[in-house]
Scaffold this motif. Structure first.
Motif, short mmCIF file in Angstrom:
data_model
loop_
_atom_site.label_atom_id
_atom_site.label_comp_id
_atom_site.label_asym_id
_atom_site.label_seq_id
_atom_site.Cartn_x
_atom_site.Cartn_y
_atom_site.Cartn_z
N THR A 167 -3.78 3.98 11.57
CA THR A 167 -4.90 4.04 10.72
C THR A 167 -4.22 4.69 9.45
O THR A 167 -3.38 5.59 9.52
CB THR A 167 -5.91 5.22 11.05
N VAL A 168 -4.50 4.13 8.38
CA VAL A 168 -3.70 4.37 6.98
C VAL A 168 -4.88 4.34 5.89
O VAL A 168 -5.41 3.41 5.64
CB VAL A 168 -2.47 3.77 6.77
N ARG A 169 -4.99 5.28 5.02
CA ARG A 169 -6.04 5.07 4.09
C ARG A 169 -5.26 5.26 2.54
O ARG A 169 -4.48 6.28 2.42
CB ARG A 169 -7.23 6.21 4.02
N ARG A 170 -5.31 4.31 1.76
CA ARG A 170 -4.85 4.52 0.46
C ARG A 170 -5.26 5.42 -0.32
O ARG A 170 -4.13 5.94 -1.18
CB ARG A 170 -4.94 3.03 -0.51
N ALA A 171 -6.22 6.13 -0.26
CA ALA A 171 -6.86 7.04 -1.26
C ALA A 171 -6.03 8.49 -0.77
O ALA A 171 -6.12 9.35 -1.38
CB ALA A 171 -8.46 7.07 -1.15
N THR A 172 -5.86 8.76 0.65
CA THR A 172 -5.70 9.89 1.12
C THR A 172 -3.95 10.05 1.61
O THR A 172 -3.61 11.12 2.04
CB THR A 172 -6.37 10.45 2.04
#
Length: 326
Positions: free
Chosen positions: A177-182
């Motif tokens: 899991t990786v989120r570009r915003a955080t």
């Protein structure tokens, strides 16, 4: 009809030859230029030395499994394939322990020509792959013309179509899991575009010189009769392809697997910050324990305030509040 399309039909000159900023895609954008310069400087400063692992294709999977079992070695960024038609892509992909080789979160880049795209899609659609990786982006590399060493001639050998299939495709996949915003400490999104155009100047000329400097004097002397040949030719991997991965992920453990021979005319040169496994890689100096010791102190590039100020960011979504009834 697009003028450049009509011009190609009449003159056999490709439209990309008329793009003016191929050599510097951020020309005229000083902030983006500064960002690119800072990113490149940061990657070079914190990169490991260049490692090569010379290995025949049929020995790659056993050696990778040995690294996992005996050394507990894995990588955050794994790239498979290069801009060469002579690759055993599908059988190698099926046998590689990719899900164990890549840490979580981790990033997988797989390059293939138009003739191999069906093999690549077949592999990525397999249930065992879809459970562990999700496709994120498709990248495209386009050679400048038919004289380019990256022109995939085999793609057009038996095709009588009026148009040429000259692009190379890359699927970028993510595990974990990786989120570009955080997760800006893990990924930097939107630094590069998903379309790469070959420069008319030799793409890897700078990297080629760095490669020769990294070799020992003994190896230079023993290969002196070939050195003039190597210096005149490109790398089988344009530096832009490496930079896409380096600019996107801040991870420092990077592996590139080239499952096929490329020959003297398309040498496999080393690059700082990467372990390159290939039958034809120019230097064979990889030692797992040495590599683990070198990378364990810095798994990700340190945060740079100037880069954080300049790089494009995705907005953080605000929490939604339900209106209370009165």
């Amino acid at each position: 009809m697009n003028n450049y399309t009509e011009n190609y039909i009449q003159t056999d000159e490709f439209p990309q030859q008329y793009i003016r900023n191929k050599e510097n895609t951020v020309e005229g954008y000083p902030k983006l230029q500064k960002l690119m310069d800072l990113k490149e400087q940061q990657v070079v400063t914190h990169s490991t030395k260049a490692y090569g692992c010379r290995m025949n294709v049929d020995k790659m999977t056993p050696y990778l499994k040995k690294w996992l079992a005996e050394d507990g070695l894995n990588f955050d960024v794994v790239m498979i394939g290069c801009l060469s038609e002579n690759q055993f892509l599908y059988p190698v992909l099926r046998s590689l322990p990719i899900d164990k080789l890549i840490s979580k979160p981790g990033f997988l880049f797989i390059w293939a020509s138009s003739t191999k795209i069906n093999e690549l899609s077949r592999y990525l659609n397999e249930e065992i792959v879809t459970k562990k990786f999700r496709r994120s982006e498709e990248l495209i590399f386009i050679p400048v013309d038919k004289d380019s060493c990256f022109y995939p001639g085999m793609a057009n050998g038996t095709d009588e179509s009026l148009l040429d299939k000259m692009q190379w495709h890359c699927w970028m996949c993510i595990t974990g899991t990786v989120r570009r915003a955080t997760d800006g400490h893990l990924i930097h999104c939107n630094v590069d575009t998903d379309l790469i155009l070959e420069n008319e100047t030799p793409i890897s000329s700078t990297d080629s010189e760095n490669t020769f400097e990294s070799q020992t004097q003994t190896q230079k002397d023993s290969n002196s009769k070939h050195s003039s040949i190597f210096k005149k030719n490109n790398n089988c991997v344009p530096s832009e392809i490496y930079k896409i991965a380096e600019n996107f992920s801040t991870a420092t453990r990077r592996l590139h697997i080239i499952p096929g021979r490329t020959g003297l005319n398309m040498p496999v040169r080393l690059r700082k910050g990467w372990v390159i496994m290939s039958p034809d890689v120019m230097l064979n100096n990889f030692k797992p324990k040495e590599y683990i010791k070198e990378t364990e102190q810095l798994l990700n590039l340190p945060e740079d305030p100037e880069i954080e100020k300049l790089r494009p960011k995705s907005p953080v979504q605000k929490p939604k509040y339900k209106n209370s009834a009165h």
